[in-house]
Design a protein around this motif. Structure first.
Motif, PDB file in Angstrom:
ATOM      1  N   UNK A 318       0.852  -1.183   0.000  1.00  0.00           N
ATOM      2  CA  UNK A 318       0.000   0.000   0.000  1.00  0.00           C
ATOM      3  C   UNK A 318       0.891   1.237   0.000  1.00  0.00           C
ATOM      4  N   UNK A 319       0.352   2.328  -0.501  1.00  0.00           N
ATOM      5  CA  UNK A 319       1.169   3.525  -0.646  1.00  0.00           C
ATOM      6  C   UNK A 319       0.461   4.716  -0.031  1.00  0.00           C
ATOM      7  N   UNK A 320       1.203   5.784   0.114  1.00  0.00           N
ATOM      8  CA  UNK A 320       0.646   7.056   0.558  1.00  0.00           C
ATOM      9  C   UNK A 320       1.298   8.154  -0.272  1.00  0.00           C
ATOM     10  N   UNK A 321       0.689   9.331  -0.231  1.00  0.00           N
ATOM     11  CA  UNK A 321       1.243  10.410  -1.043  1.00  0.00           C
ATOM     12  C   UNK A 321       1.115  10.092  -2.519  1.00  0.00           C
ATOM     13  N   UNK A 322       2.104  10.505  -3.285  1.00  0.00           N
ATOM     14  CA  UNK A 322       2.029  10.343  -4.738  1.00  0.00           C
ATOM     15  C   UNK A 322       3.019   9.315  -5.284  1.00  0.00           C
ATOM     16  N   UNK A 323       3.518   8.415  -4.414  1.00  0.00           N
ATOM     17  CA  UNK A 323       4.452   7.414  -4.910  1.00  0.00           C
ATOM     18  C   UNK A 323       3.736   6.294  -5.658  1.00  0.00           C
ATOM     19  N   UNK A 324       2.406   6.377  -5.777  1.00  0.00           N
ATOM     20  CA  UNK A 324       1.680   5.400  -6.589  1.00  0.00           C
ATOM     21  C   UNK A 324       0.880   6.102  -7.677  1.00  0.00           C
ATOM     22  N   UNK A 325       1.250   7.324  -7.998  1.00  0.00           N
ATOM     23  CA  UNK A 325       0.607   8.038  -9.105  1.00  0.00           C
ATOM     24  C   UNK A 325       1.378   7.741 -10.385  1.00  0.00           C
ATOM     25  N   UNK A 326       0.699   7.192 -11.398  1.00  0.00           N
ATOM     26  CA  UNK A 326       1.405   6.788 -12.615  1.00  0.00           C
ATOM     27  C   UNK A 326       1.334   7.840 -13.721  1.00  0.00           C
ATOM     28  N   UNK A 327       0.551   8.926 -13.509  1.00  0.00           N
ATOM     29  CA  UNK A 327       0.495  10.062 -14.435  1.00  0.00           C
ATOM     30  C   UNK A 327       0.016   9.674 -15.837  1.00  0.00           C
ATOM     31  N   UNK A 328      -0.681   8.565 -15.938  1.00  0.00           N
ATOM     32  CA  UNK A 328      -1.325   8.165 -17.187  1.00  0.00           C
ATOM     33  C   UNK A 328      -2.827   8.053 -16.922  1.00  0.00           C
ATOM     34  N   UNK A 329      -3.641   8.326 -17.932  1.00  0.00           N
ATOM     35  CA  UNK A 329      -5.078   8.174 -17.764  1.00  0.00           C
ATOM     36  C   UNK A 329      -5.448   6.697 -17.843  1.00  0.00           C
ATOM     37  N   UNK A 330      -5.993   6.155 -16.779  1.00  0.00           N
ATOM     38  CA  UNK A 330      -6.405   4.763 -16.779  1.00  0.00           C
ATOM     39  C   UNK A 330      -7.746   4.612 -17.502  1.00  0.00           C
ATOM     40  N   UNK A 331      -8.189   3.377 -17.617  1.00  0.00           N
ATOM     41  CA  UNK A 331      -9.409   3.085 -18.374  1.00  0.00           C
ATOM     42  C   UNK A 331     -10.654   3.636 -17.685  1.00  0.00           C
ATOM     43  N   UNK A 332     -10.656   3.648 -16.365  1.00  0.00           N
ATOM     44  CA  UNK A 332     -11.804   4.187 -15.637  1.00  0.00           C
ATOM     45  C   UNK A 332     -11.389   4.503 -14.209  1.00  0.00           C
ATOM     46  N   UNK A 333     -12.180   5.342 -13.562  1.00  0.00           N
ATOM     47  CA  UNK A 333     -12.156   5.389 -12.103  1.00  0.00           C
ATOM     48  C   UNK A 333     -13.601   5.306 -11.630  1.00  0.00           C
ATOM     49  N   UNK A 334     -13.806   4.856 -10.399  1.00  0.00           N
ATOM     50  CA  UNK A 334     -15.155   4.621  -9.899  1.00  0.00           C
ATOM     51  C   UNK A 334     -15.261   5.124  -8.470  1.00  0.00           C
ATOM     52  N   UNK A 335     -16.486   5.442  -8.066  1.00  0.00           N
ATOM     53  CA  UNK A 335     -16.714   5.855  -6.687  1.00  0.00           C
ATOM     54  C   UNK A 335     -18.131   5.449  -6.284  1.00  0.00           C
TER      55      UNK A 335
END
Length: 669
Positions: A318-335
């Motif tokens: 698991x991550x915190x902050x932006x060390x898991x931000x890939x800066x690419x647009x993924x196929x979807x996000x959901x909420x």
């Protein structure tokens, strides 16, 4: 060939005056411009069937299709984003930006979920944003068991977005709508409910069972699942295997579509600026910028895990902050979240057992659920990992102290102290400053100052004449269903996680307004501030009237009053309706001296409606208004009685709604 059988629409080029580099006026003899306008007219002509009665583009004029939607008269955020591009191009060649603004206004009240459509976002915990559910390639692999033993990261942008926009609501387009309500769920925008068959658009969702799922295998379902359709758990247990299910709302965003809408707004701004008209689309551009901010959710792993060299959910940290931000647009996000009234952020009452961890003889007909057994290693779907369940759990629905203590330890914001509240005997302080903030013929609105507690206040209980009438997780509450012209007395008590209750606040009294005149429905008005400055030469606002009653209201009897003070300058005024869902021709406006000595309320803008009725549960939709002094001198709106600073629609208790001569909503100065 595409034009065969189409009605010939009309669109006229109105040349814009170039005012800077890159400005482009539409020339009457420009064949490309004229070809565009001809095609634009065909697309917008109502007889050709490209748009629904509510103004949204169908994904296809035909009804049968084999594509992401399984019915042509659905729409997608993709179609809406291309529509925004169409209107941006139209503004470029004609200088008319009203259709571009209309496209954004319609999207905002339909395909972008409103607060009523995602009403429990305040319960979202950014430090524990999701529970892991494995994804499988084939529909036959579903439902997929939730696996709480997989650690997830924390959401690093929720707090900053809430700070910027004043809400935990997500501002993005849901990807799919049933514009003709063909499936009959009636999951209408702005209602958060399921009204069943009938006219109007409905949120729906599909594609939740693996990459191989085809258009012929999808299960169209309402986004707000109140268990009115499908099985005992609605449609949820077709996709997710859980010990218990909560009524809930859920949305899916297609980031490529939102990005395209933002891109269209960027070029609209460039083209309008070249024409000297950037101010005309400033509000729409601000909406696009907001959408772009929320689009950043597509740049993170869906479980906020660290990116890179990870294929197994248990080994990926698991991550915190932006060390898991890939800066690419993924196929979807959901909420998503629990439906209003079903426990807010809880899928069940806190402290209630999900199910027994081992077989227990009982007369309640409750069997043994292996997912509640901490020694159970699961199955191939969850990699044969332990369930992560707590030991010694009782029958489902029975009090489970260990689980309640775990919930309190994981609470967000964190509660001070330890032990889950079992040893806490200190009651919160009594609430102070109980005030009546608004009243109608059938309701009283209250607010108060927060209590303090050693472990944290979890709720406030509201009492009318000593009898509890409701609870609130915030410091405000509206008591409804009251009798007109009747006096009521209220007190409030605070409650903490351990169940300790404070002393009552000082009492406050309120008398409801006189009854509803010719209107039988309960009305309220919602307002948003559309001004860029409180000290310029116009007052700009958005209003919408909502009928929360059970019968229709005759709009010709209704007036809305917005109180203000013009300060110095001319004593005559000009008013304008820039946009109204009802049509500005159905809206009347005028300014009148109020005769009131109250601060900020020497005059009022009165808004009326020429004719028509407002159905039970319906809204007029957005009405964009502005007013100015005849000499165009500046206002100072900071102390105006009715003015507020919210830029999203919210109930406005200082704007009056009159039915005939009777005040039916709000508090007059």
């Amino acid at each position: 060939m595409i034009a065969m059988g189409l009605t010939q629409g009309t669109a006229v080029a109105r040349p814009a005056t170039p005012t800077g580099a890159g400005a482009r006026a539409a020339a009457a003899d420009d064949p490309y411009t004229q070809a565009f306008l001809t095609q634009y007219g065909k697309i917008k002509a109502a007889a050709n069937g490209y748009f629904s009665p509510d103004g949204l583009p169908y994904h296809s004029a035909e009804t049968l299709m084999v594509e992401a939607p399984d019915h042509g008269h659905e729409t997608t955020s993709e179609a809406v984003s291309f529509w925004m591009w169409l209107e941006a191009a139209y503004g470029r060649v004609t200088g008319d930006w009203a259709p571009f603004n209309d496209a954004w206004a319609i999207a905002e009240r339909t395909i972008i979920p409103q607060h009523a459509d995602q009403s429990t976002t305040d319960a979202y915990n950014p430090s524990s944003p999701a529970t892991y559910a494995p994804e499988w390639p084939l529909p036959d692999n579903y439902p997929s068991a939730l696996d709480s033993s997989v650690t997830v990261g924390s959401d690093p942008i929720a707090t900053e977005l809430a700070s910027s926009y004043g809400t935990m609501d997500i501002y993005g387009m849901h990807w799919l709508m049933d514009l003709d309500n063909t499936y009959g769920y009636g999951n209408k925008p702005g209602t958060g409910g399921e009204s069943g068959p009938g006219a109007g658009p409905s949120f729906i969702n599909t594609y939740q069972r693996g990459a191989q799922e085809s258009v012929w295998e999808t299960i169209p379902q309402p986004t707000t699942d109140l268990f009115n359709y499908g099985g005992p758990n609605g449609f949820l247990d077709l996709f997710v295997d859980d010990a218990s299910y909560a009524k809930q709302w859920k949305y899916t965003n297609a980031p490529d579509a939102d990005a395209r809408a933002v891109q269209a707004a960027y070029w609209a701004y460039r083209w309008a600026s070249a024409q000297g008209k950037e101010g005309e689309i400033a509000a729409s551009v601000a909406k696009a910028a907001k959408m772009g901010d929320y689009l950043r959710y597509a740049m993170f792993d869906k479980y906020f895990k660290r990116i890179g060299s990870c294929t197994d959910p248990h080994s990926c940290p698991a991550a915190s902050g932006r060390d898991f931000q890939h800066y690419l647009l993924s196929w979807y996000y959901a909420w998503g979240g629990a439906a209003a009234g079903s426990g807010g952020g809880w899928a069940k009452p806190p402290g209630e057992s999900d199910g027994n961890s081992q077989p227990i003889d009982n007369d309640e007909g409750k069997g043994f659920d292996r997912m509640c057994d901490p020694t159970y290693t699961g199955n191939g779907r969850n990699g044969n990992n332990l369930t992560g369940a707590l030991p010694d759990s009782p029958l489902a629905g029975h009090w489970f102290s260990a689980q309640f203590q775990e919930l309190v330890r994981n609470a967000y914001p964190p509660l001070d102290g330890s032990g889950g509240g079992d040893d806490d005997t200190q009651a919160p302080s009594a609430p102070t400053g109980l005030t009546v903030t608004g009243k109608t013929s059938g309701s009283v609105s209250l607010s108060w100052s927060a209590s303090t507690d050693d472990t944290g206040v979890t709720a406030y209980d509201v009492y009318r004449a000593g009898v509890q009438v409701g609870s609130s997780a915030t410091t405000s509450f509206t008591d409804t269903g009251l009798t007109a012209s009747t006096a009521y007395s209220y007190t409030v008590k605070a409650r903490d996680a351990a169940g300790n209750v404070s002393a009552a606040s000082a009492a406050v009294s309120a008398t409801t307004s006189a009854g509803g005149g010719t209107g039988t429905g309960t009305l309220k008005v919602q307002y948003k501030n559309s001004d860029f400055s409180a000290t310029d030469n116009q007052i700009r606002m958005g209003l919408q009237l909502v009928n929360t009653g059970t019968t229709a209201v005759n709009l010709s009897t209704v007036k809305v009053r917005y109180w203000f003070t013009p300060e110095a300058g001319a004593s005559t005024f000009g008013t304008a309706c820039d946009y109204a869902v009802l049509g500005c021709g159905s809206v009347t406006t005028g300014v009148t001296s109020s005769g009131s000595s109250a601060a900020g309320a020497s005059h009022y803008l009165e808004v009326g409606f020429g004719s028509g009725s407002l159905a039970a549960g319906a809204s007029t939709g957005e009405i964009q208004l502005r007013l100015n002094k005849s000499d165009w001198s500046n206002f100072n709106e900071a102390d105006d009685y009715s003015r507020a600073t919210n830029t999203a629609y919210a109930d406005a208790s200082k704007i009056g709604v009159y039915v005939g001569s009777t005040l039916a909503w709000g508090t007059a100065p």
